[in-house]
Design a protein around this motif. Structure first.
Motif, PDB file in Angstrom:
ATOM      1  N   THR A 169       0.553  -1.288  -0.165  1.00  0.00           N
ATOM      2  CA  THR A 169      -0.218  -0.045   0.053  1.00  0.00           C
ATOM      3  C   THR A 169       1.206   1.236   0.155  1.00  0.00           C
ATOM      4  O   THR A 169       1.598   1.198   0.976  1.00  0.00           O
ATOM      5  N   ALA A 170       0.123   2.522  -0.849  1.00  0.00           N
ATOM      6  CA  ALA A 170       1.550   3.624  -0.796  1.00  0.00           C
ATOM      7  C   ALA A 170       1.019   4.174   0.309  1.00  0.00           C
ATOM      8  O   ALA A 170      -0.305   4.720   0.301  1.00  0.00           O
ATOM      9  N   LEU A 171       1.559   5.243   0.840  1.00  0.00           N
ATOM     10  CA  LEU A 171       1.530   6.206   1.384  1.00  0.00           C
ATOM     11  C   LEU A 171       2.213   7.344   0.921  1.00  0.00           C
ATOM     12  O   LEU A 171       3.161   8.172   0.185  1.00  0.00           O
ATOM     13  N   ASP A 172       0.966   8.026   0.753  1.00  0.00           N
ATOM     14  CA  ASP A 172       1.458   9.699  -0.195  1.00  0.00           C
ATOM     15  C   ASP A 172       1.656  10.488   0.778  1.00  0.00           C
ATOM     16  O   ASP A 172       1.019  11.846   1.124  1.00  0.00           O
ATOM     17  N   HIS A 173       2.572  10.937   0.726  1.00  0.00           N
ATOM     18  CA  HIS A 173       3.609  11.585   2.187  1.00  0.00           C
ATOM     19  C   HIS A 173       2.817  11.766   2.823  1.00  0.00           C
ATOM     20  O   HIS A 173       2.180  13.042   3.631  1.00  0.00           O
ATOM     21  N   PRO A 174       3.022  10.740   4.469  1.00  0.00           N
ATOM     22  CA  PRO A 174       2.431  10.828   5.591  1.00  0.00           C
ATOM     23  C   PRO A 174       2.678  12.079   6.553  1.00  0.00           C
ATOM     24  O   PRO A 174       3.875  12.061   6.311  1.00  0.00           O
ATOM     25  N   SER A 175       1.814  12.121   7.483  1.00  0.00           N
ATOM     26  CA  SER A 175       2.577  12.645   8.178  1.00  0.00           C
ATOM     27  C   SER A 175       2.837  11.425   9.101  1.00  0.00           C
ATOM     28  O   SER A 175       2.821  10.516   8.568  1.00  0.00           O
ATOM     29  N   PRO A 176       3.469  12.606  10.157  1.00  0.00           N
ATOM     30  CA  PRO A 176       4.246  11.575  11.125  1.00  0.00           C
ATOM     31  C   PRO A 176       3.078  10.167  12.014  1.00  0.00           C
ATOM     32  O   PRO A 176       3.322   9.035  11.784  1.00  0.00           O
ATOM     33  N   PHE A 177       1.902  11.088  12.189  1.00  0.00           N
ATOM     34  CA  PHE A 177       0.810  10.433  12.787  1.00  0.00           C
ATOM     35  C   PHE A 177       0.525   9.792  11.590  1.00  0.00           C
ATOM     36  O   PHE A 177      -0.538   7.862  12.140  1.00  0.00           O
ATOM     37  N   GLY A 178       0.024   9.484  11.054  1.00  0.00           N
ATOM     38  CA  GLY A 178       0.079   8.510   8.757  1.00  0.00           C
ATOM     39  C   GLY A 178       0.699   8.103   8.602  1.00  0.00           C
ATOM     40  O   GLY A 178       0.647   6.622   8.884  1.00  0.00           O
ATOM     41  N   ALA A 179       1.539   8.162   8.804  1.00  0.00           N
ATOM     42  CA  ALA A 179       3.076   6.427   8.801  1.00  0.00           C
ATOM     43  C   ALA A 179       2.623   6.038  10.015  1.00  0.00           C
ATOM     44  O   ALA A 179       2.958   4.837   9.473  1.00  0.00           O
ATOM     45  N   ALA A 180       2.739   6.654  11.461  1.00  0.00           N
ATOM     46  CA  ALA A 180       2.887   5.427  12.410  1.00  0.00           C
ATOM     47  C   ALA A 180       1.287   4.337  12.536  1.00  0.00           C
ATOM     48  O   ALA A 180       0.899   3.080  12.999  1.00  0.00           O
ATOM     49  N   ARG A 181       0.698   5.175  11.733  1.00  0.00           N
ATOM     50  CA  ARG A 181      -1.367   4.688  12.141  1.00  0.00           C
ATOM     51  C   ARG A 181      -1.390   3.800  10.825  1.00  0.00           C
ATOM     52  O   ARG A 181      -1.565   2.228  10.876  1.00  0.00           O
ATOM     53  N   ALA A 182      -0.105   3.666   9.324  1.00  0.00           N
ATOM     54  CA  ALA A 182       0.369   2.284   8.804  1.00  0.00           C
ATOM     55  C   ALA A 182       0.984   1.802   8.840  1.00  0.00           C
ATOM     56  O   ALA A 182       1.384   0.509   8.192  1.00  0.00           O
ATOM     57  N   GLY A 183       1.959   1.786  10.635  1.00  0.00           N
ATOM     58  CA  GLY A 183       2.682   0.671  11.480  1.00  0.00           C
ATOM     59  C   GLY A 183       4.113   0.866  10.342  1.00  0.00           C
ATOM     60  O   GLY A 183       5.118   0.059  10.955  1.00  0.00           O
ATOM     61  N   ILE A 184       4.478   2.279  11.002  1.00  0.00           N
ATOM     62  CA  ILE A 184       6.226   2.931  10.637  1.00  0.00           C
ATOM     63  C   ILE A 184       6.482   2.903  12.160  1.00  0.00           C
ATOM     64  O   ILE A 184       6.090   3.643  12.571  1.00  0.00           O
ATOM     65  N   ALA A 185       7.478   2.696  12.511  1.00  0.00           N
ATOM     66  CA  ALA A 185       7.457   2.877  13.912  1.00  0.00           C
ATOM     67  C   ALA A 185       9.591   3.721  14.435  1.00  0.00           C
ATOM     68  O   ALA A 185       9.632   2.910  13.068  1.00  0.00           O
ATOM     69  N   TYR A 186       9.312   5.124  14.145  1.00  0.00           N
ATOM     70  CA  TYR A 186      10.822   5.653  14.574  1.00  0.00           C
ATOM     71  C   TYR A 186      11.196   5.551  15.660  1.00  0.00           C
ATOM     72  O   TYR A 186      10.454   6.849  16.529  1.00  0.00           O
ATOM     73  N   VAL A 187      12.935   5.008  15.956  1.00  0.00           N
ATOM     74  CA  VAL A 187      13.475   5.397  17.133  1.00  0.00           C
ATOM     75  C   VAL A 187      14.481   6.637  16.342  1.00  0.00           C
ATOM     76  O   VAL A 187      14.900   5.890  15.615  1.00  0.00           O
ATOM     77  N   PRO A 188      14.291   7.853  17.131  1.00  0.00           N
ATOM     78  CA  PRO A 188      15.497   8.269  16.409  1.00  0.00           C
ATOM     79  C   PRO A 188      16.788   8.484  17.090  1.00  0.00           C
ATOM     80  O   PRO A 188      17.000   8.032  17.854  1.00  0.00           O
ATOM     81  N   GLN A 189      17.795   9.067  16.226  1.00  0.00           N
ATOM     82  CA  GLN A 189      18.801   9.655  16.631  1.00  0.00           C
ATOM     83  C   GLN A 189      18.734  10.282  17.891  1.00  0.00           C
ATOM     84  O   GLN A 189      18.202  11.191  17.540  1.00  0.00           O
ATOM     85  N   GLY A 190      19.237  10.209  19.206  1.00  0.00           N
ATOM     86  CA  GLY A 190      18.818  11.499  20.155  1.00  0.00           C
ATOM     87  C   GLY A 190      18.114  10.835  20.958  1.00  0.00           C
ATOM     88  O   GLY A 190      17.372  11.530  21.658  1.00  0.00           O
ATOM     89  N   ARG A 191      17.274  10.102  20.598  1.00  0.00           N
ATOM     90  CA  ARG A 191      16.472   8.751  21.380  1.00  0.00           C
ATOM     91  C   ARG A 191      14.856   9.697  21.629  1.00  0.00           C
ATOM     92  O   ARG A 191      13.992   9.262  21.704  1.00  0.00           O
ATOM     93  N   GLU A 192      14.475  11.321  21.892  1.00  0.00           N
ATOM     94  CA  GLU A 192      13.577  12.112  22.343  1.00  0.00           C
ATOM     95  C   GLU A 192      13.087  11.114  23.065  1.00  0.00           C
ATOM     96  O   GLU A 192      11.353  11.310  23.258  1.00  0.00           O
ATOM     97  N   VAL A 193      13.475  11.060  23.982  1.00  0.00           N
ATOM     98  CA  VAL A 193      12.224  10.484  25.456  1.00  0.00           C
ATOM     99  C   VAL A 193      12.215  12.260  26.009  1.00  0.00           C
ATOM    100  O   VAL A 193      12.487  13.329  26.007  1.00  0.00           O
TER     101      VAL A 193
END
Length: 210
Positions: A42-66
């Motif tokens: 399924t193609a994601l059309d330039h998703p927002s961070p929330f849209g990407a998360a809803r689509a099943g993409i989780a991101y652990v950034p450099q620096g952690r952002e806790v």
């Protein structure tokens, strides 16, 4: 680039070649001018961070952002945002993978060591039940015993077979030991790709240093 479930896809290259920008684009945090991000066909059309998360993409950034002023429990609960209400609970598996988080459940995120914060950041991402887990430099500034624990967790997640893991990592040996498919970037482009069964350590090392 293709990342398969049950595997670690390692993205490597020197500083400044676009590895973090790639992960940020996939996760909806950075705009991109061309190409398509697809999850499970399924193609994601330039998703927002929330849209990407809803689509099943989780991101652990450099620096952690806790969140430093929030407790470990509250940090984990921020992962509920993209889940239906009946899934708003922390699975036991999280504490099986990261026992220290259970011991420090009421501690503030800012009071944790760098290694503990990294474990918290990965755990928070797993709360969202991702199909794709993006890890950006998970070993940076982490003590060796925690690096070993994180490597063990990544192997366990791969063995479960339902998640694709994309790993950006400067620690060569860590990435080489875990990776199944290797991509090397230079100036924003993929310039090399080989799978582990036809790749030698020396060949990959030479490509990364170019």
């Amino acid at each position: 680039m293709t990342a398969k479930a049950g595997e670690v896809t390692a993205v490597m290259g020197t500083n400044g070649v676009g590895k973090t920008s790639l992960l940020r684009a996939i996760s909806g945090r950075h705009p991109y001018a061309g190409g398509t991000v697809m999850v499970g066909g399924t193609a994601l059309d330039h998703p927002s961070p929330f849209g990407a998360a809803r689509a099943g993409i989780a991101y652990v950034p450099q620096g952690r952002e806790v969140f430093p002023m929030m407790t470990v429990a509250e940090n984990l609960e921020t992962g509920f945002a993209c889940l239906p209400k009946d899934q708003h609970h922390v699975p036991d598996q999280i504490f099986d993978l990261f026992p220290v988080l259970h011991d420090m459940i009421d501690r503030r995120g800012g009071d944790l060591s760098g290694g503990q914060q990294q474990q918290l950041a990965i755990a928070r991402a797993l709360i969202t039940k991702p199909r794709v887990l993006l890890l950006d430099e998970p070993t940076e500034g982490i003590q060796p015993n925690i690096i070993q624990q994180i490597g063990k967790v990544i192997r366990i997640l791969c063995e479960q077979g339902d998640m694709a893991i994309v790993l950006v990592e400067q620690f060569f040996d860590f990435a080489f030991d875990l990776g199944s498919d290797f991509y090397v970037m230079s100036r924003g482009e993929v310039v090399f790709n080989k799978r582990e069964d036809v790749l030698t350590r020396e060949e990959l090392y030479a490509q990364v240093l170019v």
